[in-house]
Scaffold this active site. Structure first.
Site, short mmCIF file in Angstrom:
data_model
loop_
_atom_site.label_atom_id
_atom_site.label_comp_id
_atom_site.label_asym_id
_atom_site.label_seq_id
_atom_site.Cartn_x
_atom_site.Cartn_y
_atom_site.Cartn_z
N LYS A 1 6.02 -5.27 -1.92
CA LYS A 1 7.45 -5.07 -1.67
C LYS A 1 7.74 -4.97 -0.18
O LYS A 1 8.59 -5.65 0.34
CB LYS A 1 7.92 -3.80 -2.39
CG LYS A 1 9.40 -3.45 -2.14
CD LYS A 1 10.31 -4.52 -2.69
CE LYS A 1 11.76 -4.22 -2.44
NZ LYS A 1 12.63 -5.34 -2.85
N CYS B 1 0.83 -1.19 0.00
CA CYS B 1 0.00 0.00 0.00
C CYS B 1 0.87 1.25 0.00
O CYS B 1 2.02 1.24 0.41
CB CYS B 1 -0.96 0.06 1.18
SG CYS B 1 -2.10 -1.31 1.30
#
Length: 612
Positions: A607, A2
């Site tokens: 990530k 996010c």
């Protein structure tokens, strides 16, 4: 995972918000959106497509405004669709974006329903928007009409990890942010202010950065900021001038960021090793000379690729420094009973320094009485670095691709130096051996360049892997964690099911999977286990398995029927894992490219995993 960008300015801020989202795409997402206040109304655009499509949608609807928030969402509560995409509105008054997980959202949701609030989405985020609306608009609310105070009141009711950004339709001069367990920074410009998950989002737009502390709530205006801490006291936070480089999110001549980052590894290692003249405790911070001599064991906590760097470090720490070492998956460590050792050094490893499970494990270790802590991290301003006693900062540079590459090899270099530092302190490293190790480290960048030159041979192998759906990876000793990392790389970006085993475990189960259709990737350095590994290779050949071997030049393993060999340029002793992992990265990358997957943003992955 996010990304948040927020802004209050005097100009149309939508292009800056969307560019910020583009720079945060590397964190992973499945939907995105932007909201502004225009002509006294809340307006937004949302999509389950890419940020580029959001940009097109915003332009076609002529979305503009001087105050706004934007978000990339990685679904946790509610499927990835437009209704669940952020920003969320409460009535026609509150616009909010949120990273993280609100653990008590179901209880709060029922309370809100009981007083008449309806819900359009399945998200926990909408609960927060309604709570702020209630605090901001209800006549009986003590914080009515004061957004900063309303958010401060609401966050006291939230359980979990989160970062939020919110603004109100009737107050176009203020954006409020809050963080607890998820990163959030403030950037101050000329007559404008920004919020973001990462300073990279506003690089080139504002460079005066404030890193919010755990529990902070911040009120942003065009002129500056006001911060309230976790105890609800108004406090000052240091403003730092940070030159984040937007070029880090540019591909240059490369097709993907992962490819770029693989080829940046010689530079990244050179930067990480710059200035290292010996293996003294001060490599790990000013207090290390006092702390490290007291340490009698090491506990390593990490997740994913960082966990495999920790597994490699265990071999170094025990064989070179003779210090007992335990490696734990961070997400498991905090949920089981352990026997703490106050003389242990707790080492936490994370590229971002914001990995939720690793941060939680670090805090749990401290609660158990572990006082000596060290972070191996790539981000100097991260929570992990701020919360540990000692630190080593790798200099990999911004890593965009979800599949870690240069962060892993620089972590290995840092951990190798930790092992040598302990060895020297404990009398196991003579001056001559220290000089040899220093020379090898300094030669690493050129040795890696020689490994990268193997790419054409690896591309040829990848064409064969493209047609497979399963693969085995084998390694022994120090190189077993490298086999695990190679398997992880292949599965996460090519979606080929891959598993790694110690080669000696073949006959205890995995050999049943070996057929002519099963590629078996083997890491074969010229070390003390080479002859054992050769026997394992013959076991695979005897069952018709197809072997792909990365072998040191002096191993005498030859290509023949059923076995293909790529020769590594040179044997590098204890540092061999740093060289041997690079061809595995290239194999995974080129296989994924040939299969047409989204290499930099593989499905379902993010990530920086900032929720548990």
């Amino acid at each position: 995972m996010c990304g948040i960008v927020g802004a209050v300015s005097t100009r149309n801020i939508v292009p800056v918000l969307i560019e910020g989202l583009r720079r945060l795409e590397y964190r992973g997402y499945d939907s995105c959106g932007v909201a502004v206040q225009r002509d006294g109304q809340l307006e937004r655009a949302r999509t389950v497509s890419r940020v580029a499509d959001l940009d097109t949608q915003a332009q076609s609807s002529h979305l503009d405004g001087a105050i706004g928030i934007a978000h990339t969402r990685w679904a946790t509560h509610g499927r990835p669709d437009t209704v669940n995409a952020h920003p969320h509105f409460s009535g026609d008054t509150i616009a909010l974006v949120h990273n993280g997980i609100i653990e008590n959202y179901e209880t709060l949701r029922e309370e809100l329903k009981a007083v008449g609030y309806g819900f359009e989405s399945q998200t926990d985020t909408e609960v927060v928007a309604h709570l702020i609306h209630q605090a901001y608009t209800y006549p009986s609310s003590a914080t009515r009409g004061h957004l900063f105070a309303s958010v401060r009141a609401v966050v006291k009711r939230l359980h979990g990890a989160y970062a939020i950004a919110v603004f109100a339709r009737d107050n176009p001069d203020v954006v409020v942010g809050a963080r607890a367990g998820s990163p959030l920074v403030v950037a101050l410009g000329d007559n404008e202010s920004f919020l973001a998950s990462d300073a990279l989002a506003v690089a080139g737009t504002a460079n005066r950065i404030v890193y919010l502390e755990e529990g902070d709530v911040v009120e942003l205006t065009r002129e500056g900021l006001t911060v309230a801490d976790a105890r609800d006291h108004v406090v000052e936070r240091e403003v730092k001038v940070v030159e984040a480089h937007a070029a880090a999110v540019e591909l240059g001549p490369y097709r993907h960021f992962m490819q770029k980052e693989i080829f940046e590894q010689p530079r990244a290692l050179g930067d990480t090793l710059e200035g290292v003249q010996g293996f003294a405790p001060d490599l790990f911070g000013p207090r290390a000379a006092e702390v490290l001599p007291k340490v009698d064991s090491v506990l390593i906590l990490a997740c994913g690729t960082s966990y495999y760097s920790g597994c490699t470090a265990k071999y170094w720490l025990e064989s070179i420094a003779k210090i007992p070492t335990q490696v734990e998956v961070a997400s498991e460590y905090r949920y089981r009973d352990t026997v703490p050792n106050p003389n242990a050094l707790v080492v936490v490893i994370s590229q971002s320094g914001e990995t939720a499970d690793t941060l939680a494990a670090l805090r749990h270790a401290r609660e158990l009485g572990h006082t000596h802590t060290l972070a191996i991290c790539n981000v100097a301003t991260s929570a992990m670095v701020r919360e540990t006693e000692l630190r080593f900062l790798t200099r990999a540079g911004t890593e965009i691709g979800v599949a870690s590459t240069k962060a892993f090899t620089t972590q290995l270099a840092a951990l190798y130096m930790l092992a040598l530092t302990f060895a020297k302190l404990r009398g196991h490293l003579k001056a001559e051996a220290e000089e040899v190790a220093l020379r090898q480290l300094r030669h690493l960048p050129s040795a890696l360049n020689a490994v990268l030159a193997l790419e054409p041979q690896i591309i040829a192998w990848s064409e064969e892997f493209t047609r497979r759906e399963n693969a085995l990876f084998l390694g022994r000793g120090l190189h077993f964690p490298i086999a695990m990392e190679g398997a992880l790389k292949l599965k996460e970006i090519s979606y080929i099911h891959a598993e790694a085993y110690p080669a000696g475990e073949l006959k205890h189960g995995p050999l049943a999977l070996v057929t002519e259709q099963m590629p078996v990737v083997t890491v074969a350095p010229n070390d003390a286990l080479l002859e054992k590994l050769k026997s394992n290779i013959q076991e695979v050949r005897a069952r018709g398995g197809k072997l792909y071997v990365f072998a040191d030049a002096d191993t005498h393993i030859q290509s023949s029927d059923g076995i293909q060999v790529i020769r590594m340029p040179e044997h590098y002793g204890q540092l061999s894992p740093i060289l041997h992992v690079v061809p595995l990265q290239l194999l995974a990358y080129h296989t994924a490219v040939a299969r047409g997957t989204d290499v930099d943003k593989p499905r379902n992955l993010a990530k920086s995993v900032t929720v548990e």
